[in-house]
Motif scaffolding. Structure first.
Motif, PDB file in Angstrom:
ATOM      1  N   ASN B 181     -12.190   4.162 -22.490  1.00 42.77           N
ATOM      2  CA  ASN B 181     -11.401   5.215 -21.860  1.00 42.77           C
ATOM      3  C   ASN B 181     -10.951   4.936 -20.429  1.00 42.77           C
ATOM      4  OD1 ASN B 181     -11.646   6.914 -24.162  1.00 42.77           O
ATOM      5  ND2 ASN B 181     -13.751   7.352 -23.538  1.00 42.77           N
ATOM      6  N   TYR B 182     -11.606   3.992 -19.783  1.00 42.60           N
ATOM      7  CA  TYR B 182     -11.332   3.761 -18.358  1.00 42.60           C
ATOM      8  C   TYR B 182     -11.175   2.276 -18.061  1.00 42.60           C
ATOM      9  CZ  TYR B 182     -12.862   8.572 -17.665  1.00 42.60           C
ATOM     10  OH  TYR B 182     -12.983   9.942 -17.735  1.00 42.60           O
ATOM     11  N   ARG B 183     -10.438   1.979 -16.998  1.00 41.54           N
ATOM     12  CA  ARG B 183     -10.469   0.629 -16.431  1.00 41.54           C
ATOM     13  C   ARG B 183     -10.417   0.735 -14.917  1.00 41.54           C
ATOM     14  NH1 ARG B 183      -5.154  -1.723 -15.787  1.00 41.54           N
ATOM     15  NH2 ARG B 183      -3.601  -0.111 -16.171  1.00 41.54           N
ATOM     16  N   PHE B 231     -14.136  10.573  -9.835  1.00 41.13           N
ATOM     17  CA  PHE B 231     -14.627   9.753  -8.722  1.00 41.13           C
ATOM     18  C   PHE B 231     -16.086   9.349  -8.891  1.00 41.13           C
ATOM     19  CE2 PHE B 231     -16.726   9.141  -4.659  1.00 41.13           C
ATOM     20  CZ  PHE B 231     -15.892   8.231  -4.036  1.00 41.13           C
ATOM     21  N   ASP B 232     -16.890  10.239  -9.478  1.00 45.43           N
ATOM     22  CA  ASP B 232     -18.323   9.913  -9.566  1.00 45.43           C
ATOM     23  C   ASP B 232     -18.620   8.809 -10.580  1.00 45.43           C
ATOM     24  OD1 ASP B 232     -17.898  11.350 -11.828  1.00 45.43           O
ATOM     25  OD2 ASP B 232     -19.479  12.833 -11.480  1.00 45.43           O
ATOM     26  N   ARG B 233     -17.620   8.362 -11.295  1.00 40.75           N
ATOM     27  CA  ARG B 233     -17.825   7.185 -12.155  1.00 40.75           C
ATOM     28  C   ARG B 233     -17.843   5.873 -11.352  1.00 40.75           C
ATOM     29  NH1 ARG B 233     -16.743   7.912 -17.942  1.00 40.75           N
ATOM     30  NH2 ARG B 233     -16.604  10.165 -18.263  1.00 40.75           N
ATOM     31  N   PHE B 234     -17.365   5.932 -10.111  1.00 29.87           N
ATOM     32  CA  PHE B 234     -17.566   4.758  -9.254  1.00 29.87           C
ATOM     33  C   PHE B 234     -19.069   4.599  -9.005  1.00 29.87           C
ATOM     34  CE2 PHE B 234     -13.144   5.642  -7.607  1.00 29.87           C
ATOM     35  CZ  PHE B 234     -12.587   4.410  -7.931  1.00 29.87           C
ATOM     36  N   PRO B 235     -19.543   3.379  -8.859  1.00 28.28           N
ATOM     37  CA  PRO B 235     -20.962   3.220  -8.509  1.00 28.28           C
ATOM     38  C   PRO B 235     -21.198   3.671  -7.069  1.00 28.28           C
ATOM     39  CG  PRO B 235     -19.850   1.094  -8.440  1.00 28.28           C
ATOM     40  CD  PRO B 235     -18.837   2.089  -8.939  1.00 28.28           C
ATOM     41  N   SER B 236     -22.455   3.908  -6.705  1.00 29.01           N
ATOM     42  CA  SER B 236     -22.757   4.325  -5.333  1.00 29.01           C
ATOM     43  C   SER B 236     -23.167   3.142  -4.465  1.00 29.01           C
ATOM     44  CB  SER B 236     -23.832   5.403  -5.329  1.00 29.01           C
ATOM     45  OG  SER B 236     -24.941   4.967  -6.085  1.00 29.01           O
ATOM     46  N   THR B 237     -23.448   2.000  -5.102  1.00 29.85           N
ATOM     47  CA  THR B 237     -23.595   0.755  -4.348  1.00 29.85           C
ATOM     48  C   THR B 237     -22.596  -0.232  -4.926  1.00 29.85           C
ATOM     49  OG1 THR B 237     -25.314  -0.092  -5.808  1.00 29.85           O
ATOM     50  CG2 THR B 237     -26.033   1.148  -3.875  1.00 29.85           C
ATOM     51  N   ASP B 243     -22.459 -11.196 -12.551  1.00 30.87           N
ATOM     52  CA  ASP B 243     -22.848 -10.741 -13.889  1.00 30.87           C
ATOM     53  C   ASP B 243     -23.822  -9.563 -13.893  1.00 30.87           C
ATOM     54  OD1 ASP B 243     -21.188 -12.615 -15.117  1.00 30.87           O
ATOM     55  OD2 ASP B 243     -22.742 -14.145 -15.084  1.00 30.87           O
ATOM     56  N   ALA B 244     -24.258  -9.130 -12.705  1.00 33.09           N
ATOM     57  CA  ALA B 244     -25.096  -7.925 -12.671  1.00 33.09           C
ATOM     58  C   ALA B 244     -24.259  -6.715 -13.097  1.00 33.09           C
ATOM     59  CB  ALA B 244     -25.633  -7.715 -11.260  1.00 33.09           C
ATOM     60  N   GLU B 245     -24.951  -5.646 -13.475  1.00 34.47           N
ATOM     61  CA  GLU B 245     -24.248  -4.411 -13.823  1.00 34.47           C
ATOM     62  C   GLU B 245     -24.642  -3.311 -12.852  1.00 34.47           C
ATOM     63  OE1 GLU B 245     -22.775  -4.208 -18.392  1.00 34.47           O
ATOM     64  OE2 GLU B 245     -24.807  -3.487 -17.994  1.00 34.47           O
ATOM     65  N   LEU B 246     -23.659  -2.554 -12.405  1.00 37.52           N
ATOM     66  CA  LEU B 246     -23.901  -1.414 -11.529  1.00 37.52           C
ATOM     67  C   LEU B 246     -23.402  -0.185 -12.264  1.00 37.52           C
ATOM     68  CD1 LEU B 246     -22.666  -2.941  -8.149  1.00 37.52           C
ATOM     69  CD2 LEU B 246     -25.026  -2.589  -8.872  1.00 37.52           C
ATOM     70  N   GLN B 247     -24.096   0.923 -12.058  1.00 33.90           N
ATOM     71  CA  GLN B 247     -23.819   2.088 -12.874  1.00 33.90           C
ATOM     72  C   GLN B 247     -23.199   3.201 -12.051  1.00 33.90           C
ATOM     73  OE1 GLN B 247     -27.229   3.009 -15.240  1.00 33.90           O
ATOM     74  NE2 GLN B 247     -26.222   4.709 -16.303  1.00 33.90           N
ATOM     75  N   GLY B 248     -22.169   3.842 -12.608  1.00 35.32           N
ATOM     76  CA  GLY B 248     -21.652   5.076 -12.056  1.00 35.32           C
ATOM     77  C   GLY B 248     -22.093   6.226 -12.938  1.00 35.32           C
ATOM     78  N   PHE B 253     -20.332   1.672 -16.662  1.00 30.61           N
ATOM     79  CA  PHE B 253     -20.979   0.412 -16.313  1.00 30.61           C
ATOM     80  C   PHE B 253     -19.967  -0.544 -15.699  1.00 30.61           C
ATOM     81  CE2 PHE B 253     -24.387   1.890 -19.032  1.00 30.61           C
ATOM     82  CZ  PHE B 253     -25.495   1.461 -18.318  1.00 30.61           C
ATOM     83  N   TRP B 254     -20.264  -0.956 -14.486  1.00 32.48           N
ATOM     84  CA  TRP B 254     -19.412  -1.894 -13.761  1.00 32.48           C
ATOM     85  C   TRP B 254     -20.075  -3.260 -13.761  1.00 32.48           C
ATOM     86  CZ3 TRP B 254     -14.805  -0.309 -11.281  1.00 32.48           C
ATOM     87  CH2 TRP B 254     -14.571   1.074 -11.296  1.00 32.48           C
TER      88      TRP B 254
END
Lengths: 261, 261
Positions: B181-183, B231-237, B243-248, B253-254
């Motif tokens: 749904n997002y990019r 906006f809250d789907r952006f990660p906070s860090t 290759d790490a994953e950061l979560q919003g 998953f980023w």
């Protein structure tokens, strides 16, 4: 600190009523494309003394002897300013110091220059006007200059923002010299000093001297521009209380004509 | 430190080959006068990912719903760069993210934009090009933009100079998200993070999200731009190893697609 919104500093629109330090972004004359070949800084004191030094970054060919596009300076009596609205000012300059005039340079403007200033929403400030290089009744040449307001209290080029320290607390000191043979002006705003010294009877590059200096956070003064055969007549310190005298070489006495120290 | 001569930083002419942070000074379209109503920052990572967010400083009227002049971003695959000479680069962009395209905005350009970059002696960088808002075989509209290179490692707008720290040592981290749904793309260069997130099937302002953040010297992150219903789907860090994953929020998953950490 994370600067953003470099605008909200409303007092920045009072261009000549208090300390300012502006770095030029672009210069556009007539139909020529915009460009910027200099590192131009214009300083103005609390009391309305002003100086603009415009050294070429990479002088070419004949520019090497006097590697300055132009320089001028003056006392508050040499301008008339009118606030048009919150964002606009009109300023008519009749410079006390003008390198083109001192050098009797051909095809350059003489007399009052009418300039129109407008603060952009982004905080940059545009200046527009016309000069009459071929005489007052001849062809006008339009110019456009764009200025970035810089925090005068910093020793790097840091954009003014709403988080900047109050510029009205910055140092504002002006030195003047006018003796039989020389006349000069040295203006310090915050960390930045600019000076001009003309030898009255010498209308060549040998009659022109420039100084730009900056004080680091540790108090050390770095000379950034040092031009002219009489450069050592500038004083080596630039601040003092009103009416104090500062001395340069060869008996040059500079009087403090404005100071907020 | 006393900055002067903001030029000598030769590697700054490699516009897309390493970290850069550029603040726009002016924007001029067609025959309109130069102006700047935004606080536009363009970031580019070491690897050539880029993002440009162009928020209005004082949005007016209908601009308030989406208070951005424009925004775009892309991966290195979405551009072709050619060095013309030491001072000039040609870059053809075919943006992966373009707000005008996502909004199906009328009378805006589609497809490759050819841009011509030239570094001025003063260190500012001009960009010139043409867009075809009415279609590829219709009237071209010329544009001129002027950019001030900024030290990405500082939390204020400090001009790049020969005294600036080596920008190649600055953080360069890119996060990407592409799910059903997002990019989105989030780029951190030095202290500055900018992000864009599109909801694929939502071609209104509700499908667009922007982030700008800056880390202070004390490590605190300040959010400077926060736009969009997702906006809250952006990660906070914003930083991590490759290759790490950061979560919003909401299961976003980023993936870290570039990192020099």
């Amino acid at each position: 600190m994370c600067s953003e919104h470099p605008l909200a500093v409303k007092w920045q629109s009072k261009i000549i009523a208090m300390v300012s330090l502006n770095k030029r972004c672009t210069f556009q004359v007539g139909e020529n494309p915009a460009d910027e070949r200099t590192l131009t800084l214009s300083s103005a004191s609390n009391g309305g003394y002003y100086i603009s030094l415009r050294p070429f970054v990479e002088p070419k060919g004949s520019e090497s002897e006097l590697p300055y596009e132009w320089a001028f300076a003056g006392s508050p009596k040499s301008l008339e300013a009118k606030k048009v609205d919150e964002l606009r000012d009109d300023i008519n300059f009749n410079f006390d110091f003008d390198t083109n005039v001192h050098l009797n340079a051909e095809n350059t403007h003489r007399g009052v220059v009418e300039t129109h200033w407008k603060k952009w929403e982004s905080g940059l400030v545009e200046e527009r006007g016309q000069v009459f290089p071929f005489g007052p009744d001849k062809q006008a040449v339009s110019f456009f200059e764009l200025w970035q307001p810089i925090d005068a209290t910093r020793d790097e080029f840091v954009h003014i923002s709403e988080k900047s320290v109050d510029q009205s607390a910055a140092r504002s000191v002006v030195l003047a010299l006018d003796d039989d043979n020389y006349r000069g002006l040295v203006i310090t705003v915050g960390k930045w000093t600019q000076g001009i010294l003309f030898k009255k009877a010498e209308h060549t590059a040998k009659g022109i001297n420039f100084l730009r200096a900056c004080e680091s956070a540790d108090g050390k003064i770095t000379t950034l521009l040092k031009y002219g055969v009489d450069f050592d007549r500038f004083p080596s310190t630039f601040v003092g209380q009103k009416d104090a005298e500062l001395q340069g070489a060869a008996g040059a006495f500079w009087k403090v004509v404005e100071s907020n120290l």
